[in-house]
Design a protein around this motif. Structure first.
Motif, short mmCIF file in Angstrom:
data_model
loop_
_atom_site.label_atom_id
_atom_site.label_comp_id
_atom_site.label_asym_id
_atom_site.label_seq_id
_atom_site.Cartn_x
_atom_site.Cartn_y
_atom_site.Cartn_z
N SER A 96 -2.05 4.32 -2.00
CA SER A 96 -2.91 4.54 -3.14
C SER A 96 -2.76 3.39 -4.45
CB SER A 96 -2.79 5.85 -3.63
OG SER A 96 -1.44 5.82 -4.22
N HIS A 97 -1.70 2.85 -4.33
CA HIS A 97 -1.41 1.79 -5.26
C HIS A 97 -2.00 0.29 -4.76
CE1 HIS A 97 1.43 4.73 -7.10
NE2 HIS A 97 0.90 4.14 -8.24
N GLN A 98 -2.59 0.27 -3.84
CA GLN A 98 -3.39 -0.89 -3.27
C GLN A 98 -2.45 -1.79 -2.73
OE1 GLN A 98 -6.79 -2.38 -3.17
NE2 GLN A 98 -7.20 -0.22 -3.23
N ILE A 99 -1.42 -1.32 -2.19
CA ILE A 99 -0.21 -2.26 -1.61
C ILE A 99 -0.79 -2.59 -0.33
CG2 ILE A 99 2.21 -2.49 -1.13
CD1 ILE A 99 2.83 -1.06 -3.56
N GLN A 100 -0.49 -3.89 0.10
CA GLN A 100 -0.89 -4.35 1.40
C GLN A 100 0.36 -4.46 2.31
OE1 GLN A 100 -2.19 -8.36 3.34
NE2 GLN A 100 -3.65 -7.69 1.77
N ILE A 101 0.45 -3.55 3.35
CA ILE A 101 1.71 -3.79 4.08
C ILE A 101 1.63 -4.59 5.31
CG2 ILE A 101 3.82 -2.66 4.93
CD1 ILE A 101 2.64 -0.11 3.53
N GLU A 120 -0.85 1.16 12.80
CA GLU A 120 -1.62 2.16 11.69
C GLU A 120 -1.52 1.78 10.30
OE1 GLU A 120 -0.26 6.29 12.61
OE2 GLU A 120 -0.54 6.59 10.47
N VAL A 121 -0.20 1.54 9.75
CA VAL A 121 0.10 1.15 8.51
C VAL A 121 -0.37 -0.20 8.24
CG1 VAL A 121 2.02 0.57 6.83
CG2 VAL A 121 2.35 2.61 8.41
N GLU A 122 -0.53 -0.92 9.02
CA GLU A 122 -1.05 -2.39 8.82
C GLU A 122 -2.66 -2.39 8.61
OE1 GLU A 122 1.54 -6.09 10.36
OE2 GLU A 122 0.44 -5.23 11.67
N SER A 123 -3.08 -1.56 9.31
CA SER A 123 -4.66 -1.47 9.65
C SER A 123 -5.41 -0.69 8.21
CB SER A 123 -5.35 -1.03 10.85
OG SER A 123 -4.72 -0.12 11.34
N LEU A 124 -4.52 0.50 7.93
CA LEU A 124 -4.74 1.37 6.94
C LEU A 124 -4.72 0.35 5.21
CD1 LEU A 124 -5.21 4.05 5.52
CD2 LEU A 124 -2.74 4.22 5.14
N THR A 125 -3.81 -0.54 5.26
CA THR A 125 -3.77 -1.04 4.02
C THR A 125 -4.37 -2.54 4.06
OG1 THR A 125 -1.46 -2.01 4.59
CG2 THR A 125 -1.70 0.41 3.67
N ARG A 126 -4.76 -2.90 5.28
CA ARG A 126 -5.40 -4.42 5.47
C ARG A 126 -6.01 -5.01 4.30
NH1 ARG A 126 -6.53 -4.90 10.98
NH2 ARG A 126 -4.24 -5.65 10.88
N ASN A 127 -6.89 -4.29 3.68
CA ASN A 127 -7.79 -4.73 2.60
C ASN A 127 -7.34 -4.30 1.40
OD1 ASN A 127 -9.77 -5.97 4.42
ND2 ASN A 127 -10.47 -3.75 5.00
N ASN A 128 -6.45 -3.85 1.38
CA ASN A 128 -5.77 -3.70 -0.17
C ASN A 128 -5.62 -5.02 -0.82
OD1 ASN A 128 -5.92 -0.96 0.16
ND2 ASN A 128 -3.57 -0.78 0.40
N GLN A 129 -5.84 -4.98 -2.32
CA GLN A 129 -6.11 -5.98 -3.08
C GLN A 129 -4.68 -6.17 -3.99
OE1 GLN A 129 -8.59 -8.43 -2.92
NE2 GLN A 129 -8.95 -7.46 -1.19
N GLY A 130 -3.61 -5.23 -4.09
CA GLY A 130 -2.48 -5.50 -4.99
C GLY A 130 -1.41 -6.17 -4.25
N MET A 131 -0.23 -5.94 -4.42
CA MET A 131 1.05 -6.60 -4.02
C MET A 131 0.93 -6.94 -2.54
SD MET A 131 4.92 -6.03 -5.13
CE MET A 131 5.30 -4.54 -3.87
N VAL A 132 1.35 -7.49 -1.77
CA VAL A 132 1.70 -7.81 -0.48
C VAL A 132 3.04 -7.29 -0.22
CG1 VAL A 132 1.70 -9.26 1.55
CG2 VAL A 132 -0.12 -9.71 -0.21
N LEU A 133 3.48 -6.42 0.59
CA LEU A 133 4.83 -6.02 0.96
C LEU A 133 5.09 -6.38 2.46
CD1 LEU A 133 7.48 -4.60 0.52
CD2 LEU A 133 6.26 -2.39 1.10
N ILE A 134 5.89 -7.44 2.71
CA ILE A 134 6.21 -7.87 3.83
C ILE A 134 7.59 -7.29 4.29
CG2 ILE A 134 7.08 -9.88 5.18
CD1 ILE A 134 5.26 -11.68 3.44
N ILE A 135 7.52 -6.47 5.26
CA ILE A 135 8.89 -5.80 5.91
C ILE A 135 9.20 -6.75 7.10
CG2 ILE A 135 9.94 -3.83 6.85
CD1 ILE A 135 7.63 -2.27 5.08
N ALA A 136 10.14 -7.33 7.04
CA ALA A 136 10.60 -7.99 8.20
C ALA A 136 11.81 -7.27 9.06
CB ALA A 136 11.58 -9.01 7.83
N ALA A 137 11.31 -6.94 10.40
CA ALA A 137 12.06 -5.91 10.91
C ALA A 137 12.05 -6.56 12.76
CB ALA A 137 10.98 -4.70 11.40
#
Ligand code: IPE
Ligand code: IPE
Ligand code: MG
Length: 257
Positions: A96-101, A120-137
């Motif tokens: 909802s905050h436009q964060i792309q994960i 699922e999380v990646e495809s849901l947020t793929r087109n978001n225009q806000g901050m990109v959040l990279i999770i290194a796992a």
């Protein structure tokens, strides 16, 4: 710091954090290590929100290293479950905050359930225009470079590239987040002065900041301290200080015309 001051300081485009010290935070309180990981998740929430509020373009968080599989099985299982539950719990609000994960690292060793959640999380947020959040796992800098080199080797095999022509740009292009800027500011909490196989290639010219604060105690104020240190650094990229002065002067002169 007031909002006006925050707006004036030179902010990094990309912040990369090694969130360390959950275990030591718990030990100090005679709690099991997992208690530290739980509180650490709250710090993650705080720092993501704060970075988004500051309009940081990219925030990278080191959640689990390729080497962390060596920890006791019970701790690894707990971390995997916490990872899954945190994604499930937080993703709606982040979306909802436009964060792309985005996730970087080797996914093969995760359970199918976790792999599906990640997709699922990646495809849901793929087109978001806000901050990109990279999770290194299950991420390691050496793994990242190896993956890029493997792709290059294949191109050599298919005669698409001559080995003699390979330069650093070819390797950089094949890394995990080649389309985003490299980290400007690296932060490691909890006092260890090492990189622990984080973004080895991408940290080549990153400003490094270390704090003794354990990750569960890290907060907006602590991040501000790191940002203030960053704002005072002179990034020379191999140039001399005098050359930088000249570049700034000529840029100013150019912008006046
Ligand atoms: C960081 O805290 C979290 C992970 C590596 C998953 P640690 O668990 O490394 O905490 P310390 O370093 O033992 O205190
Ligand atoms: C690095 O921390 C990995 C993460 C924070 C996820 P570690 O605690 O695993 O690093 P070392 O073992 O102290 O170098
Ligand atoms: Mg640690």
């Amino acid at each position: 710091m007031s909002d006006a001051n925050a707006a004036e300081r030179q902010l990094p485009k990309h912040i990369a954090i090694i969130m360390d010290g959950n275990g030591r935070w718990a030990k100090k309180r005679f709690l099991p290590r997992i208690a530290g990981h739980k509180v650490g998740v709250e710090t993650v929430r705080k720092i993501i929100r704060y970075c988004a509020k500051l309009d940081i373009q990219v925030l990278s968080l080191f959640a689990f290293s390729s080497e962390n599989w060596r920890r006791p099985g019970s701790e690894v299982s707990f971390l995997m479950e916490l990872f899954f539950l945190s994604l499930e719990r937080e993703v709606k609000e982040l979306h909802s905050h436009q964060i792309q994960i985005r996730f970087i690292g080797n996914r093969d060793r995760f359970s199918e359930r976790l792999r599906n959640k990640i997709t699922e999380v990646e495809s849901l947020t793929r087109n978001n225009q806000g901050m990109v959040l990279i999770i290194a796992a299950d991420y390691g800098g050496q793994w990242d470079i190896c993956e890029s080199v493997k792709r290059l080797a294949l191109q050599v095999k298919n005669n698409e590239i001559n080995p003699a022509d390979i330069n650093p740009t070819h390797i950089a292009r094949g890394l995990s987040f080649a389309d985003l800027p490299d980290p400007d500011l690296f932060i490691r909490t909890s006092g260890e002065l090492r990189i622990s196989n984080f973004m080895l290639w991408q940290l080549a010219y990153t400003e490094l900041y270390f704090t003794d604060t354990h990750w569960p105690d890290f907060n907006e104020k602590e991040l501000d301290k790191a940002l203030n240190h960053y704002a005072q650094r002179e990034r020379r990229f191999g140039l001399s200080s005098e050359q930088l002065g000249e570049t700034i002067c000529s840029n100013n002169a150019l912008s006046q015309h």
